[in-house]
Every structure is written in structure tokens, then in C-alpha cells.
Design a protein around this motif. Structure first.
Motif, short mmCIF file in Angstrom:
data_model
loop_
_atom_site.label_atom_id
_atom_site.label_comp_id
_atom_site.label_asym_id
_atom_site.label_seq_id
_atom_site.Cartn_x
_atom_site.Cartn_y
_atom_site.Cartn_z
N LEU A 332 0.83 -1.21 0.00
CA LEU A 332 0.00 0.00 0.00
C LEU A 332 0.86 1.26 0.00
CD1 LEU A 332 -3.00 -0.88 2.33
CD2 LEU A 332 -2.93 -0.78 -0.14
N LYS A 337 -1.54 2.89 -2.69
CA LYS A 337 -2.12 3.52 -1.50
C LYS A 337 -3.05 4.66 -1.89
CE LYS A 337 -0.81 5.53 2.96
NZ LYS A 337 0.34 5.91 3.82
N GLY A 338 -2.65 5.43 -2.89
CA GLY A 338 -3.48 6.54 -3.33
C GLY A 338 -4.78 6.08 -3.94
N VAL A 340 -6.45 3.28 -3.26
CA VAL A 340 -7.30 2.79 -2.19
C VAL A 340 -7.94 3.96 -1.45
CG1 VAL A 340 -7.34 1.59 0.03
CG2 VAL A 340 -6.05 0.63 -1.88
N LYS A 341 -7.15 4.98 -1.17
CA LYS A 341 -7.66 6.15 -0.44
C LYS A 341 -8.72 6.87 -1.25
CE LYS A 341 -6.18 10.45 1.77
NZ LYS A 341 -5.03 11.36 2.06
N ARG A 342 -8.47 7.04 -2.56
CA ARG A 342 -9.45 7.75 -3.40
C ARG A 342 -10.76 6.98 -3.50
NH1 ARG A 342 -4.76 8.78 -6.38
NH2 ARG A 342 -5.22 7.08 -7.84
N ALA A 344 -12.02 4.88 -1.25
CA ALA A 344 -12.70 4.99 0.04
C ALA A 344 -13.39 6.34 0.18
CB ALA A 344 -11.70 4.77 1.17
N GLU A 345 -12.69 7.40 -0.22
CA GLU A 345 -13.26 8.75 -0.11
C GLU A 345 -14.46 8.92 -1.02
OE1 GLU A 345 -9.94 11.23 -0.98
OE2 GLU A 345 -9.17 11.21 1.09
N GLU A 350 -14.57 3.61 5.10
CA GLU A 350 -13.20 3.38 5.54
C GLU A 350 -12.96 1.88 5.54
OE1 GLU A 350 -10.37 4.00 9.51
OE2 GLU A 350 -12.27 5.10 9.31
N TYR A 351 -11.88 1.45 4.93
CA TYR A 351 -11.59 0.02 4.87
C TYR A 351 -11.10 -0.46 6.23
CZ TYR A 351 -12.17 0.47 -0.13
OH TYR A 351 -12.71 0.71 -1.38
#
Length: 404
Positions: A332, A337-338, A340-342, A344-345, A350-351
Motif C-alpha cells: 500500500l 495507497k493513493g 485505495v484512499k481515493r 474509500a473517499e 473506511e476500509y
């Protein structure tokens, strides 16, 4: 008469008989013990009354049975099982019942029994004994003293690894430390294309079909008999041998099966279909935690949006959902990582769980019909699932310790 008395807001006890007025001495004892705080019910409305009880406020269910009732004992067995499924102690008051009939009712889960007519003071003594037993502290680690956790797993799309997580989580939960008693089962509710049996190299059983279509008439023993055992540790209720429509099972059938499973097992893992069905809401409401499994792709993102909208529209408990990212990018770091974050947002979630890609070992274990712990114990996915199982076991023990 007891059946005509004013119904208390929350009865201290529920007494059930085919004809309550034939147990006049029991009525007198109940009046002496509870005053106006007990409620009488006949066989026809017994299950409805039990379903409406508050287990924290109602002390017990008292079931009165006569010799003449032996020819039609099934309703009484169903009442005992339903009461125990709600966590309510059951006292049998039996008039000239044979040992065979009494044994069947006790096997269904009844806690105590006393003959009728009762000598003076016996009812009060028996109820006090049951009170003492219900307040005995359970040993931390002895999971049999608590109601089992129901832990459904649903894939947001096909092929995202939900069944892999369900099977391996169930097997890891069943691996108990020494001196710990823990009973675990997995229930395959993907009625059309469920593959739990395949992943564990088990035969699908016709008994599953009978159970699904007649769940309300089945007692604890019947549901247990429909299960098969894997590795002498894990109980499994497979999907039916043939594909059947989801509508063949009603909400109360699912509720009944899960109720019984939760009173006979400490952890109940449920492999759900990847589609929303009429009884999904029942499973979600009964769940301790509901794992929603997805991958990092547009298909899962769109399906998750639909899933969230459906739950919100039905006002279902979204707070129970734990979002699982399977085959998460390694480490990640950087671009992974980016992404996954995008995602989720954009979904507003939230994972809670990030699962690594287990590689070919996952498919190989499934093809061989063994959990990862048996086929690839050092696999990264297996290690992560093992951590989840450990966290759930710790949570259950903490809840049990807090309840003492």
C-alpha cells in the motif's frame, strides 16, 4: 383465569399450556411467586409471545405438559427451542409424562423439570435454583456460556474472494488454544451457487433442502443433524445439492436457522450470496459484524454504491458493516495507497480490513478442498485471516468477561 388476566407490560415469567385452567395449582403458585407479573399463553400464540419477550426482563418460560399431550409433542419441542434461542431458561411442569417424552423435551434444551401437582414450595425452590444457575460466573475462555457471534461475509461482486475469506475465517476460528472450548460453524446461504462444500471437499446434503423449506418445524437436533463436520472441528451447513430460487426461504426461516446456530455455536460464519435478497436484512440485523468484500476496481466501486444506497433506503444498520479490501496492492505504498484512499473517499467509507493477494496458493487450496492453513500455512493471506480470527476471539472473550 390466567389467560384472561391483564397482560403485564414486561412479564416476569411466561407460562404456557394447551389448557392453562387444568393447572390450577400451578396458577396459584405463580400468583404467589409473581403476583400479577406473569403472563399465561396457549400453544397457538406461544411462539409469538416468546418472540416479544425481553430476555433481560423476563426470568423464564414455564411449560406445562400433560400425559395426553405426548401424541403431539412437536409444538412443545418447538416452544422449548424458541425460548432457548432467545436466551430464556425453560422450566417444565409435567403431569404423568413418560420418561421418553421428558427426555425429548430436556434434549431440546429445557433447564429444569418438576412434576405436577407440585408439593408446597417446590416451584419457588426450583425457580430460585434456576436464578442461581443463571448468575453463575462463566470462565473466561469457556465460550459455551454466551450466545454465539453471527459473522456474515458478502462479496460485493462475484469472484472477489468472499467465500475464501468465509471458509478460512471459520477454520481459523475453530483452531482453539488448549483448555478453551469453542464451537464454530459455517452456513452457506448462497443457495444457487454456494461453494463452501467444494472448498472443504464435502458432499452437499439433501437434508439442507429439507431444513430450508421446513425451518420453523425443526428443532436444535434436526438442524445439527443437517450439518456435516470438517476436520473434527468445524460444523458446516452446505448449500443444497440443486440450484433453488432464493425466494424458497422466508425471513423467519433464516432467522430460525441462525437463532439455533447461535445458541449451539460460539461463532457462526455465514457465506452470503453476492446479490441482495429479501432476507439479507434479517442476516444484517442479527449480525455482530457484517463483512463486505470488494476489490480495487470500478465494478466493485459501482456495486458498493448500490449496496450502500439499498441499506440506507431500508434504514438498515450500516454501522455493522466492515469493509474488506481483498487483493490489496502490495505494501500500500505509492500509487496503490493513493488508489485505495481515493476509492474509500469517493464511497464515503473506511476500509477496516486489508487482505493481501494470496496468489496461486489460494486457488490450489480451494481445488484441493482444504483451508489455507492446511495447504499453505505460510501464505500471507492465511496469516492476515488468522489475525482477524484472533481479534474476533478476543472481542468475544472481552464481551463475556464484561457480562460477568
Amino acid at each position: 383465569m390466567a389467560l384472561l388476566r391483564k397482560k403485564p407490560a414486561t412479564p416476569d415469567a411466561l407460562a404456557i399450556a394447551r389448557e392453562m385452567d387444568q393447572f390450577d395449582l400451578l396458577i396459584e403458585d405463580l400468583d404467589s411467586e409473581y403476583g400479577q407479573g406473569w403472563l399465561g399463553a396457549g400453544l397457538d400464540d406461544a411462539l409469538t409471545q416468546i418472540a416479544g419477550l425481553d430476555p433481560d426482563a423476563t426470568e423464564c418460560v414455564i411449560l406445562a405438559v400433560q400425559r395426553a399431550d405426548e401424541g403431539e409433542l412437536d409444538p412443545y419441542v418447538g416452544i422449548v427451542t424458541a425460548a432457548k434461542a432467545r436466551g430464556l431458561p425453560v422450566l417444565l411442569v409435567v403431569e404423568e409424562l413418560t420418561a421418553t417424552a421428558l427426555h425429548r423435551l430436556v434434549r431440546a434444551g429445557a433447564d429444569e423439570f418438576t412434576p405436577y401437582p407440585m408439593p408446597e414450595g417446590v416451584l419457588a425452590e426450583t425457580l430460585e435454583k434456576m436464578r442461581v444457575a443463571s448468575h453463575q460466573p462463566a470462565h473466561v475462555g469457556d465460550m459455551s456460556a454466551r450466545r454465539g457471534m453471527i459473522l456474515p461475509v458478502q462479496g460485493i461482486a462475484g469472484g472477489v474472494g468472499a467465500t475464501t475469506l468465509a471458509v478460512n475465517l471459520a477454520w481459523e476460528m475453530a483452531q482453539t488454544p488448549r483448555k478453551v472450548t469453542r464451537k464454530v460453524c459455517i452456513i452457506d446461504l448462497n443457495l444457487q451457487f454456494g461453494s463452501v462444500a467444494t472448498y472443504l471437499d464435502l458432499a452437499r446434503r439433501e437434508a439442507t433442502m429439507q431444513l430450508l423449506t421446513e425451518a420453523q418445524g425443526q428443532d436444535r437436533t434436526a438442524i445439527g443433524d443437517a450439518m456435516v463436520t470438517y476436520g473434527k472441528k468445524l460444523s458446516v451447513l452446505t448449500a443444497p445439492p440443486d440450484t433453488v430460487p432464493f425466494e424458497i426461504v422466508e425471513n423467519e426461516d433464516i432467522r430460525r436457522i441462525l437463532d439455533v446456530a447461535a445458541t449451539t455455536h460460539d461463532f457462526v460464519i455465514v457465506d452470503m450470496p453476492s446479490v441482495l435478497v429479501g432476507w439479507t436484512s434479517v442476516v444484517l440485523e442479527m449480525a455482530e459484524t457484517y463483512f463486505a468484500v470488494m476489490e480495487l476496481d470500478m465494478r466493485c466501486a459501482q456495486n458498493m454504491l448500490r449496496f450502500l444506497r439499498a441499506l440506507k433506503a431500508e434504514d438498515l444498520p450500516l454501522e455493522k458493516v466492515q469493509y474488506v479490501m481483498n487483493r490489496a496492492p502490495g505494501g500500500l505504498t505509492g500509487g496503490g495507497k493513493g488508489r485505495v484512499k481515493r476509492m474509500a473517499e469517493s464511497l464515503g467509507i473506511e476500509y477496516n480490513v486489508m487482505l493481501p493477494d494470496g496468489g496461486k496458493a489460494v486457488m490450489n487450496a480451494a481445488d484441493q478442498g482444504v483451508p489455507l492453513a492446511e495447504g499453505a500455512s505460510g501464505n500471507a493471506l492465511r496469516k492476515e485471516v488468522r489475525k482477524i480470527a484472533g481479534s474476533l476471539a478476543e472481542l468475544a472473550e472481552k464481551q463475556q468477561a464484561d457480562a460477568i
